[in-house]
Design an enzyme around this catalytic site. Sequence first.
Site, PDB file in Angstrom:
ATOM      1  N   SER A 268      -2.557   4.207   7.249  1.00 38.26           N
ATOM      2  CA  SER A 268      -1.495   3.739   6.354  1.00 38.26           C
ATOM      3  C   SER A 268      -1.878   3.958   4.893  1.00 38.26           C
ATOM      4  O   SER A 268      -3.034   3.800   4.527  1.00 38.26           O
ATOM      5  CB  SER A 268      -1.254   2.252   6.551  1.00 38.26           C
ATOM      6  OG  SER A 268      -1.258   1.952   7.909  1.00 38.26           O
ATOM      7  N   CYS A 270      -1.857   6.707   3.190  1.00 40.44           N
ATOM      8  CA  CYS A 270      -2.597   7.932   2.917  1.00 40.44           C
ATOM      9  C   CYS A 270      -1.661   9.142   2.876  1.00 40.44           C
ATOM     10  O   CYS A 270      -2.076  10.262   3.167  1.00 40.44           O
ATOM     11  CB  CYS A 270      -3.684   8.151   3.957  1.00 40.44           C
ATOM     12  SG  CYS A 270      -4.989   6.928   3.879  1.00 40.44           S
ATOM     13  N   ALA A 384       4.646  -3.264   0.044  1.00 37.27           N
ATOM     14  CA  ALA A 384       6.105  -3.491   0.097  1.00 37.27           C
ATOM     15  C   ALA A 384       6.759  -2.297   0.781  1.00 37.27           C
ATOM     16  O   ALA A 384       6.283  -1.165   0.663  1.00 37.27           O
ATOM     17  CB  ALA A 384       6.658  -3.651  -1.312  1.00 37.27           C
TER      18      ALA A 384
HETATM   19  C1  SPV Z   1       1.292   1.183   9.233  1.00 38.61           C
HETATM   20  O1  SPV Z   1       0.707   0.375   8.511  1.00 38.61           O
HETATM   21  O2  SPV Z   1       0.706   2.091   9.825  1.00 38.61           O
HETATM   22  C2  SPV Z   1       2.737   1.087   9.382  1.00 38.61           C
HETATM   23  C3  SPV Z   1       3.359  -0.158   9.040  1.00 38.61           C
HETATM   24  O3  SPV Z   1       3.352   1.996   9.847  1.00 38.61           O
HETATM   25  S1  SPV Z   1       2.985  -1.345  10.187  1.00 38.61           S
HETATM   26  O4  SPV Z   1       4.232  -1.620  10.877  1.00 38.61           O
HETATM   27  O5  SPV Z   1       2.491  -2.480   9.477  1.00 38.61           O
HETATM   28  O6  SPV Z   1       2.010  -0.845  11.115  1.00 38.61           O
HETATM   29 MN    MN Z   2       1.986   3.331  10.886  1.00 40.53          MN
END
Ligand code: SPV
Ligand code: MN
Length: 625
Positions: A268, A270, A384
């Site tokens: 995430s 990146c 966010a």
């Molecule tokens: C991630 O953080 O890899 C996302 C958002 O896609 S979450 O739903 O928090 O995993």
């Molecule tokens: Mn993700």
Amino acid sequence: MEKILKNRLNKENYEKLSAIDNPELRRFVAKYVELCNPDRVFVCTDSPDDIKYIREAAVRDGEESGLAIDGHTVHFDNYHDQARDREHTKILVPKGVALGPIKTIDREEGLREIHEILKDIMKGHEMYVRFFCLGPIGSEFSILCVQLTDSSFVAHNEDLLYRQAYEEFVRRGASTRFFKFVHSQGELDERKTSKNLDKRRVYIDLQGETVYSANTQYGGNSIGLKKLAMRLAINRASKEGWLCEHMLIMGVHGPRGRVTYFTGAFPSLCGKTSTAMLDGENIVGDDIAYLRKKGGEVRAVNVEKGIFGIIQGINSKDDPILWAALHSPGEIIFSNVLVTEKGGVHWIGKDGEVPARGFNHSGEWWIGKKDAAGKEIPCSHPNARFTLDMKLLGNLDPKLDDPKGVVVGGIVYGGRDSDTSVPVEESFDWVHGIITKGASLESERTAAVLGKEGARESNPMSNLDFLSIPIGRYIQDNLDFGKDLKNPPLIFGVNYFLKDKNTGRFLNEMADKKVWYKWMELRVHGEVGAVDRPTGRIPRYEDLKKLFKEVLGKKYSKGDYVKQFALRVPEHLAKIDRIMKIYRKIPGTPEIVFKVLEEQRQRLMDARERYGDYIAPDKFSASVG
Ligand code: SPV
Ligand code: MN
């Protein structure tokens, strides 16, 4: 059981549920209606009226508020509930089973604990019953799901993110096998955010293919079909011989009208969504892919049909398509952004000036506001997000809903790496790629997970947070997947975050990634040469020069090339040491992981002997084709 449903559902909702002839479903709904004890139950048939009901409930319940632009709403999570909660997300396992760094809890103990937490938790709330399909409807890739939640925000998000499947449940009746999700936001505070964070839990029961989530609203903890379903799917995939990956899917346009599909895994924050949204290319998905082998090829589907994307940094120049969508009427849920008096929104890295005051995840906000620890609170949370259905985007690929999926030409792995890997590099073959790019993926930590930012973490295939099987087995599954392929996808590593050793500045602009994808597209079809080096194959200067001109209208100097593509031997050796150390501690790591890394170390040491620590790309000879 029937009695519970009859007593607790009104006639209309009882009938809606009864149209599905599935005893397992009835048992499941009855059990959690009785335990969670909601005031009302709403069964969503996906009719326009039912969908509207959920959309409006989100505003009526106060979980979302309307904004100035038509269809836009904003939601806030608790100040301390802004990301995935690794600490309290656990796989339920039978006695004596351990999964190494993956958090587990004894199944019976976990079930007891979560059922205690869920008892009467929906009192005063409405329970929404929703039916979805992970992947295209009618595809052998796909998995049906039922979500129970008392959060209209969760039910609304899922509507934008997943394919509706009430009709599919009706059609399939008793033969349906499905994943189950029980979610409750728990008691809410005056801002309508989850209050009892000490009882925040995400418990994954592989045996019952059920996930329980309580006392949280943040999407990554609460939206069942997203990261919660991933843990169930990884387990099922391992048993059935396919892969569930934390990957985007995109179509890259090549010469003569050709479109070549790539999947890409990035931790995430990146650059995953911005890669999937690359200007001029097509998006199939930005987060989760199911991969299967068909006729000697790898095929992939997007599990989702919408995006729950990070909003930080989105600006008109780098993200023109998202920018346009985020400023046009249409159904979009913003979360944890800054809301201005006039119902506008702002976020970190948006064009224009930061408004002096507004309302955000910390409540009333003004520039310079500090948190309890004296740290300045930014205008929006770094994690966010926005949620939208991809049909709002101008670059959506026509194959999104193809039940056969798309043929994968290349697989890309990338992390946040300031000092080691080059911007783009192809691996020598499947095994080399899975081990040195996928299993060796590292990233400097970001805001998508609660905890300290900046520390370097190993994250195999960017999937570590979602693994529900031993890491060694997961890597073996990935290695095995490459066997018996007529046409294995090429595996690449990319790095958008490489910095100059002396100045500490980024060596690339965001837009440069467009060139890397065009180069990879040509490589997949054998239409451009490469330079073989100890760690993989890199582009030749002449080819990049031409592509920079064609794609970006930019001059690409030899000096830039040499800086970006120099082989940094000490950093690579240090990385191999780090990765080896990690895998030595992981029981069941396939022996070949050590062998391939050891061979790479040897190649690097030989190169260092001949050319020194930092080796310009032209020291190695280029191959043609
Ligand atoms: C991630 O953080 O890899 C996302 C958002 O896609 S979450 O739903 O928090 O995993
Ligand atoms: Mn993700």
